[in-house]
Scaffold this active site. Sequence first.
Site, PDB file in Angstrom:
ATOM      1  N   LYS D  16      33.040   0.490  42.338  1.00 57.65           N
ATOM      2  CA  LYS D  16      32.570   1.870  42.204  1.00 57.65           C
ATOM      3  C   LYS D  16      31.655   1.951  40.990  1.00 57.65           C
ATOM      4  O   LYS D  16      32.020   1.510  39.905  1.00 57.65           O
ATOM      5  CB  LYS D  16      33.761   2.818  42.000  1.00 57.65           C
ATOM      6  CG  LYS D  16      33.431   4.275  42.270  1.00 57.65           C
ATOM      7  CD  LYS D  16      33.096   4.525  43.745  1.00 57.65           C
ATOM      8  CE  LYS D  16      33.786   5.730  44.321  1.00 57.65           C
ATOM      9  NZ  LYS D  16      33.713   5.735  45.799  1.00 57.65           N
ATOM     10  N   THR D  61      36.910   1.445  46.881  1.00 52.93           N
ATOM     11  CA  THR D  61      36.170   1.884  45.690  1.00 52.93           C
ATOM     12  C   THR D  61      36.690   3.237  45.231  1.00 52.93           C
ATOM     13  O   THR D  61      36.647   3.545  44.035  1.00 52.93           O
ATOM     14  CB  THR D  61      34.651   1.924  45.956  1.00 52.93           C
ATOM     15  OG1 THR D  61      34.342   2.956  46.881  1.00 52.93           O
ATOM     16  CG2 THR D  61      34.156   0.581  46.491  1.00 52.93           C
ATOM     17  N   HIS D 251       2.951  -0.349  23.524  1.00 54.63           N
ATOM     18  CA  HIS D 251       1.653  -0.444  22.855  1.00 54.63           C
ATOM     19  C   HIS D 251       1.167   0.908  22.336  1.00 54.63           C
ATOM     20  O   HIS D 251       1.144   1.895  23.058  1.00 54.63           O
ATOM     21  CB  HIS D 251       0.602  -1.001  23.808  1.00 54.63           C
ATOM     22  CG  HIS D 251       0.948  -2.344  24.375  1.00 54.63           C
ATOM     23  ND1 HIS D 251       1.214  -3.442  23.586  1.00 54.63           N
ATOM     24  CD2 HIS D 251       1.065  -2.780  25.652  1.00 54.63           C
ATOM     25  CE1 HIS D 251       1.481  -4.492  24.367  1.00 54.63           C
ATOM     26  NE2 HIS D 251       1.403  -4.110  25.625  1.00 54.63           N
TER      27      HIS D 251
END
EC number: 1.7.3.3
Lengths: 286, 286, 286, 286
Positions: D16, D61, D251
């Site tokens: 899960k 789950t 950057h």
Amino acid sequence: MSHEKTYDLTWNQYGKAEVRVVHVDRSGPQHVVRDLNVTTGLRGDFEPAYTEGDNSRVLTTDAQKNTVFGLARETGVGEPEAFALAVARQLLSACPSADVARVVVEQYLWNPLSGGGGHAFSRAGSHVVVAELELNRDGAAELTGGVDELVVLKTTDSEYSGFLKERFTTLGETDERILATQVTARWRYAEGAAEGADHAAVKAGALEALLGAFAGHYSLALQQTLHAMGVAVLEACPELAEVTLTLPNKHHFLQDLSAYGLDNPNAVYHADDRPYGLIQGTITRR
Amino acid sequence: MSHEKTYDLTWNQYGKAEVRVVHVDRSGPQHVVRDLNVTTGLRGDFEPAYTEGDNSRVLTTDAQKNTVFGLARETGVGEPEAFALAVARQLLSACPSADVARVVVEQYLWNPLSGGGGHAFSRAGSHVVVAELELNRDGAAELTGGVDELVVLKTTDSEYSGFLKERFTTLGETDERILATQVTARWRYAEGAAEGADHAAVKAGALEALLGAFAGHYSLALQQTLHAMGVAVLEACPELAEVTLTLPNKHHFLQDLSAYGLDNPNAVYHADDRPYGLIQGTITRR
Amino acid sequence: MSHEKTYDLTWNQYGKAEVRVVHVDRSGPQHVVRDLNVTTGLRGDFEPAYTEGDNSRVLTTDAQKNTVFGLARETGVGEPEAFALAVARQLLSACPSADVARVVVEQYLWNPLSGGGGHAFSRAGSHVVVAELELNRDGAAELTGGVDELVVLKTTDSEYSGFLKERFTTLGETDERILATQVTARWRYAEGAAEGADHAAVKAGALEALLGAFAGHYSLALQQTLHAMGVAVLEACPELAEVTLTLPNKHHFLQDLSAYGLDNPNAVYHADDRPYGLIQGTITRR
Amino acid sequence: MSHEKTYDLTWNQYGKAEVRVVHVDRSGPQHVVRDLNVTTGLRGDFEPAYTEGDNSRVLTTDAQKNTVFGLARETGVGEPEAFALAVARQLLSACPSADVARVVVEQYLWNPLSGGGGHAFSRAGSHVVVAELELNRDGAAELTGGVDELVVLKTTDSEYSGFLKERFTTLGETDERILATQVTARWRYAEGAAEGADHAAVKAGALEALLGAFAGHYSLALQQTLHAMGVAVLEACPELAEVTLTLPNKHHFLQDLSAYGLDNPNAVYHADDRPYGLIQGTITRR
């Protein structure tokens, strides 16, 4: 520095991520758009850059970006797999300290619009097609294709029961549920099969196999559906040796309407966000 | 409290946002999935809740959520416009202090999968269709439809020149550029035209008009393309009084390859993220 | 074209969105970083661009971007409110057809790192501070400040009861709940009060008032908390005329653990994603 | 089925993902909030679920989610590392077919608000602290801590030069640039060192070391900065055996203002989105 004796740089990789290069082939009446997100990486003997800031062996990430744009012009952009190979070869050629070049290409797909004269398009679907290449200096290559964010759902032919029961198991068994997932798939080419393969055909075959297995399969578990999808890809594409699937179980819970006097015969669901089941597996051709 | 004399609550709205309701109609061999994200809001005489924490006039946001799920079962979910109206009427009925109910419905679209027996689907496109309704207690309603995240691109038939020049204008003029945008559109129904309208047909007509105008139009500016798209929607759909379009200019810059000895005859582009032009406009039927 | 007689362009705005300009003031030992996301927009007499593709009155969005970068150098970047005003004035000066310039500045905040010698920083918090300016050609300006993504939570001193009951109301009453929200606030300066105001002090005062009211308030409803927060801002900042707050109720549901034999005395919660309550209101100084 | 002879399930994991559990300890005057996002996974002998849809060995789950909530109540939630271990042990105990339990905990941090009486909080920073545990049935465990989204920037003490030159290298050398990154770090405990460790102290030490090295380091390359940060963590925390850092080079390009007559002595930058350099490395204690 004394720490060089105490600590080792045991792994390194560097490159330019997410170069958004779009190539247009205008040679025919139907323009061809290749819309890519390219990430490069080099691994090798770059320890002086890490330990001493000695950049003399480093092909800059800016140069890697330029390589992507430059090769898109020089070689054109056909299938992402071939473009990845061209980029990887150039990077190894330009950078003697690199042992391995890794190139990952995500491709966004476009459909021609009717009435657009061959030069107008709309985004095709929500999914992204992927190619991942690792090229060694000795010429050995590992090529993996795949797809991300392929969202599918079925409204029946899915049940879930017979699972282990223990203290924290409160889930009811069901013989009818919505099954929905967002497919992440990666398919690895067999050794030697990548060269000369028709990558477009492999991708089309793999995608069709994934969707066909999902659609046609009667599911007793998302694990089983995963396995069926993986096997279908390997059956459809003899070039492939292995498939790894990552399938979130995007739960659609039947909403309980009884508190306001309504039944709910598999009609109204709540599409939940989190948590979600996460089912993964790798199927390998023997 | 003394501040009641000094400060006024001059506007208020409250509701439940993003109720993810999915309705499945299993009555025919082809299942019909309505996959919605519903947001409700009420405006009216709720000042005691704000100033005193007196909730006695407040229809809770939890009840608003339940209303969405309950009506999906009781009335079914057809076109989102009709569902929004049913929800808005129920909210006003349940909450006497509300003067206006606002219901916004986002709809995710699904395509049937071949081989799926009428019950397997994949996500259709990246765009989302929207309906926004404001219903007054006196019965007056304003209905707006729309689309979000409709991504389109054309590889030619777009130029840009003749613009104002001043100190900060350094952009070169071009007679050939990629034009790409992500369309956000909202179309407002004429007064009285929403009732009895065939909303599915209006949406299909508006979407087709947007795409057709984008594809067929020769663009001298994204502003001009916006205007052509808006006019096309109004011409296609007599039910509609007004269209507002928000079009980000998703810049595709021709990449300068000259530093490494390559030309670039409109072949290789960089798809930039930010900043982006943002062009907006409302076209109204006279 | 005949449609010019049938359809009117009733509203238009265009500009450059999300110019990511970062200004560094290195004049003192502690460098000052202004990290901004600037969006510009112009409204005015731009109809020929929309209807005919005649760009002669159009200050390009590229030039608007350049204006942001150029003024950051020429005038420096102090408080975002002053920078927005400088940009708006320059845009109106450069573009005679514009009636209104709109400039929105989001500011990301940085904290100096200890040991960084005045030039190393980490991101300060998750919130973003905002300034929104609309400047008319006649000099009239409306200035609004605000904050986005200010996430707060309290573990007690929040209850919810006494609300309207009807068919779809199933929510239980509670005298103890977690109250969590992500504050979006906009505070509008009184007419004439923006010029000469100490914007840094206003922001600090408004933020302190928002947090102080949230922390110190005993909440009977999020509506009431909203009102208390808005009043606190107006009491703290005499320069401000009005505050609008948008407060999602980020539900923390007490998890029912009884199925596996556990009680839950306000200890374990599930932080849910969707749906969420959405409470809004505007408080105006009389 | 014949494919069982042809294809092998060579790897599997299921569980899960993203259980959003929040635990409040109200025992003292200062409430303690543990705000976690927990993901569980099991690996083992689950092949029948994949090949046959036989779920008899599968701990659902849903039960894994319940285990997270239930243990949060039964054992409380202290440091995420200890909670992960409790969850992993319970999962292995409940599910005999599992060989390995994997538990990943993300923790969102909260700062007490002044004036909040010990029960009001605001989100602390933008970063997330992470603990990853893999527990084998034989008791062997691998514990890894880390941090995500730790955003840092320095305005000087960074240069870049001396790099390899080849055809695609057009980057200029610089002795002054902004260096900015968003740190993802993972630190692995030495064998046997996790048990009995003061995890809070390790995390505090590792974070302080990361920030201190970034702030105090004079950078000749982001690779070198990465190495310095990794070494600093290992020097600060003897419990740790290895650090892996992933550092995007966010950057900040010095904006060229010369076209409108302005110089730019390291004052005005453009913070670009994509592409970005991506520097990675693992430092291991010998």
